[in-house]
Design a protein around this motif. Structure first.
Motif, PDB file in Angstrom:
ATOM      1  N   VAL A 195      48.855  38.769   5.597  1.00 47.96           N
ATOM      2  CA  VAL A 195      48.257  38.960   6.926  1.00 47.96           C
ATOM      3  C   VAL A 195      49.359  39.089   7.982  1.00 47.96           C
ATOM      4  O   VAL A 195      49.322  39.971   8.843  1.00 47.96           O
ATOM      5  CB  VAL A 195      47.285  37.805   7.242  1.00 47.96           C
ATOM      6  N   ALA A 196      50.363  38.226   7.894  1.00 48.51           N
ATOM      7  CA  ALA A 196      51.478  38.280   8.859  1.00 48.51           C
ATOM      8  C   ALA A 196      52.213  39.614   8.772  1.00 48.51           C
ATOM      9  O   ALA A 196      52.769  40.092   9.756  1.00 48.51           O
ATOM     10  CB  ALA A 196      52.446  37.123   8.615  1.00 48.51           C
ATOM     11  N   GLU A 197      52.200  40.212   7.590  1.00 53.80           N
ATOM     12  CA  GLU A 197      52.924  41.478   7.395  1.00 53.80           C
ATOM     13  C   GLU A 197      52.112  42.704   7.812  1.00 53.80           C
ATOM     14  O   GLU A 197      52.692  43.732   8.152  1.00 53.80           O
ATOM     15  CB  GLU A 197      53.336  41.617   5.915  1.00 53.80           C
ATOM     16  N   ALA A 198      50.768  42.594   7.766  1.00 50.89           N
ATOM     17  CA  ALA A 198      49.965  43.821   7.895  1.00 50.89           C
ATOM     18  C   ALA A 198      49.083  43.901   9.139  1.00 50.89           C
ATOM     19  O   ALA A 198      48.675  44.991   9.533  1.00 50.89           O
ATOM     20  CB  ALA A 198      49.089  43.981   6.656  1.00 50.89           C
ATOM     21  N   PHE A 199      48.755  42.765   9.741  1.00 46.41           N
ATOM     22  CA  PHE A 199      47.804  42.794  10.855  1.00 46.41           C
ATOM     23  C   PHE A 199      48.512  42.730  12.207  1.00 46.41           C
ATOM     24  O   PHE A 199      49.687  42.348  12.292  1.00 46.41           O
ATOM     25  CB  PHE A 199      46.828  41.611  10.741  1.00 46.41           C
ATOM     26  N   ASP A 200      47.769  43.102  13.263  1.00 45.03           N
ATOM     27  CA  ASP A 200      48.272  43.007  14.635  1.00 45.03           C
ATOM     28  C   ASP A 200      47.735  41.762  15.339  1.00 45.03           C
ATOM     29  O   ASP A 200      48.407  41.200  16.192  1.00 45.03           O
ATOM     30  CB  ASP A 200      47.849  44.261  15.407  1.00 45.03           C
ATOM     31  N   TRP A 201      46.508  41.406  14.999  1.00 44.74           N
ATOM     32  CA  TRP A 201      45.856  40.236  15.600  1.00 44.74           C
ATOM     33  C   TRP A 201      45.201  39.393  14.495  1.00 44.74           C
ATOM     34  O   TRP A 201      44.721  39.944  13.500  1.00 44.74           O
ATOM     35  CB  TRP A 201      44.702  40.671  16.528  1.00 44.74           C
ATOM     36  N   VAL A 202      45.107  38.075  14.734  1.00 40.11           N
ATOM     37  CA  VAL A 202      44.248  37.187  13.939  1.00 40.11           C
ATOM     38  C   VAL A 202      43.386  36.402  14.933  1.00 40.11           C
ATOM     39  O   VAL A 202      43.919  35.688  15.791  1.00 40.11           O
ATOM     40  CB  VAL A 202      45.062  36.217  13.056  1.00 40.11           C
ATOM     41  N   HIS A 203      42.054  36.564  14.827  1.00 37.59           N
ATOM     42  CA  HIS A 203      41.139  35.904  15.777  1.00 37.59           C
ATOM     43  C   HIS A 203      40.632  34.570  15.255  1.00 37.59           C
ATOM     44  O   HIS A 203      39.948  33.852  15.972  1.00 37.59           O
ATOM     45  CB  HIS A 203      39.911  36.785  16.022  1.00 37.59           C
ATOM     46  N   SER A 204      40.893  34.272  13.983  1.00 42.09           N
ATOM     47  CA  SER A 204      40.188  33.190  13.300  1.00 42.09           C
ATOM     48  C   SER A 204      41.080  31.988  12.982  1.00 42.09           C
ATOM     49  O   SER A 204      40.801  31.245  12.055  1.00 42.09           O
ATOM     50  CB  SER A 204      39.587  33.747  12.008  1.00 42.09           C
ATOM     51  N   VAL A 205      42.130  31.772  13.777  1.00 37.81           N
ATOM     52  CA  VAL A 205      42.988  30.605  13.535  1.00 37.81           C
ATOM     53  C   VAL A 205      42.220  29.352  13.947  1.00 37.81           C
ATOM     54  O   VAL A 205      41.719  29.262  15.075  1.00 37.81           O
ATOM     55  CB  VAL A 205      44.300  30.715  14.348  1.00 37.81           C
ATOM     56  N   ASP A 206      42.086  28.395  13.032  1.00 36.57           N
ATOM     57  CA  ASP A 206      41.373  27.173  13.413  1.00 36.57           C
ATOM     58  C   ASP A 206      42.099  25.905  12.978  1.00 36.57           C
ATOM     59  O   ASP A 206      41.556  24.809  13.090  1.00 36.57           O
ATOM     60  CB  ASP A 206      39.916  27.183  12.936  1.00 36.57           C
ATOM     61  N   ARG A 207      43.334  26.044  12.466  1.00 46.12           N
ATOM     62  CA  ARG A 207      44.142  24.858  12.229  1.00 46.12           C
ATOM     63  C   ARG A 207      45.619  25.200  12.347  1.00 46.12           C
ATOM     64  O   ARG A 207      46.018  26.344  12.136  1.00 46.12           O
ATOM     65  CB  ARG A 207      43.809  24.188  10.898  1.00 46.12           C
ATOM     66  N   LEU A 208      46.412  24.189  12.666  1.00 50.90           N
ATOM     67  CA  LEU A 208      47.815  24.417  12.983  1.00 50.90           C
ATOM     68  C   LEU A 208      48.576  24.968  11.795  1.00 50.90           C
ATOM     69  O   LEU A 208      49.433  25.843  11.942  1.00 50.90           O
ATOM     70  CB  LEU A 208      48.446  23.106  13.485  1.00 50.90           C
ATOM     71  N   LYS A 209      48.262  24.462  10.606  1.00 48.56           N
ATOM     72  CA  LYS A 209      49.002  24.884   9.425  1.00 48.56           C
ATOM     73  C   LYS A 209      48.987  26.410   9.257  1.00 48.56           C
ATOM     74  O   LYS A 209      49.994  27.029   8.895  1.00 48.56           O
ATOM     75  CB  LYS A 209      48.381  24.219   8.191  1.00 48.56           C
ATOM     76  N   ILE A 210      47.838  27.026   9.521  1.00 47.50           N
ATOM     77  CA  ILE A 210      47.718  28.486   9.378  1.00 47.50           C
ATOM     78  C   ILE A 210      48.618  29.177  10.404  1.00 47.50           C
ATOM     79  O   ILE A 210      49.345  30.127  10.081  1.00 47.50           O
ATOM     80  CB  ILE A 210      46.239  28.904   9.560  1.00 47.50           C
TER      81      ILE A 210
END
Ligand SMILES: *Cc1c(COP(=O)(O)O)cnc(C)c1O
Length: 233
Positions: A93-108
């Motif tokens: 995901v870090a390599e291919a996406f521009d945005w992540v809308h679904s972060v819900d914990r710090l570890k991610i």
């Protein structure tokens, strides 16, 4: 014009009307076309009609679609992950996406920051909030949001940027019932801003509650069915 092109026009009309009713500039709302379960050709058709931002829920499906659409890399399309993210998928995901809308914990968020390739622009993040308090829904509980937001905002800004909040409210029948959870999300963002966080994004509103979300200040609406038609079960 293709039917996807026509439906994009219709959605833009709905966004413009809701913005007019709210006294907001129609350019203040970005339309995210949610292409989950739709074939790459549907994305291609939307891109031909000028659509650039696409939302996907399932990481592998999205990667396959991006590969199919490699010939469009000059446009460029922006890919938003809007579905749940497990820690074993953060690297791709870090390599291919521009945005992540679904972060819900710090570890991610920490893993995304560590794994974002340095030659790419920062990954843009929203924190998903469980506004309706449903046990089955993902998202951080409102009470835990301030601590999570502070921690994510403190991650290296050249790798990840905290842009705002995202929610998927429970379906509701009346206009007021539809507006309430969107209003709650806007108020949570305002509270974080008053603590010094710079947030400019409210990712809220889907095919059925687009107007309620725009009236309450949505800056990104995530529309699937009303653009691409019903998803196959
Ligand atoms: C599927 C989905 C959407 C789009 O929903 P529609 O009702 O088809 O417009 C928006 N946001 C998320 C997180 C989704 O999973």
């Amino acid at each position: 014009m293709s039917s996807i092109g026509r439906q994009l026009q219709e959605i833009k009309g709905r966004i413009a009307s809701a913005c007019a009713a709210a006294g907001r500039d129609a350019n203040a709302v970005t339309l995210l076309a949610v292409s989950k379960t739709q074939p790459a050709d549907a994305v291609r058709e939307a891109a031909a009609a000028g659509q650039r931002d696409f939302g996907e829920n399932y990481v592998q499906e999205a990667l396959d679609k991006m590969a199919d659409l490699r010939d469009l890399r000059d446009l460029p399309l922006r890919w938003h992950l809007i579905g749940p993210l497990q820690s074993n998928k953060t690297r791709v995901v870090a390599e291919a996406f521009d945005w992540v809308h679904s972060v819900d914990r710090l570890k991610i968020a920490e893993r995304l920051a560590a794994q974002r390739p340095p030659q790419l622009p920062p990954l843009q993040l929203c924190l998903q909030v469980n506004v309706s308090g449903e046990a089955s829904k993902s998202g951080v509980a409102p009470a835990d949001l301030p601590a999570l937001a502070q921690a994510v905002a403190a991650l290296p800004p050249e790798r990840v940027r905290l842009r705002g909040l995202m929610a998927i409210p429970a379906p509701a029948d009346t206009t007021e019932a539809r507006r309430a959870p969107h209003r709650a999300l806007r108020e949570m963002a305002a509270a974080l801003q008053s603590r010094g966080l710079h947030l400019d994004t409210l990712s809220m509103g889907m095919s059925d509650d687009l107007e309620a979300a725009v009236l309450e200040g949505a800056t990104m609406v995530r529309i699937g069915t009303a653009i691409f038609g019903a998803r196959k079960p």
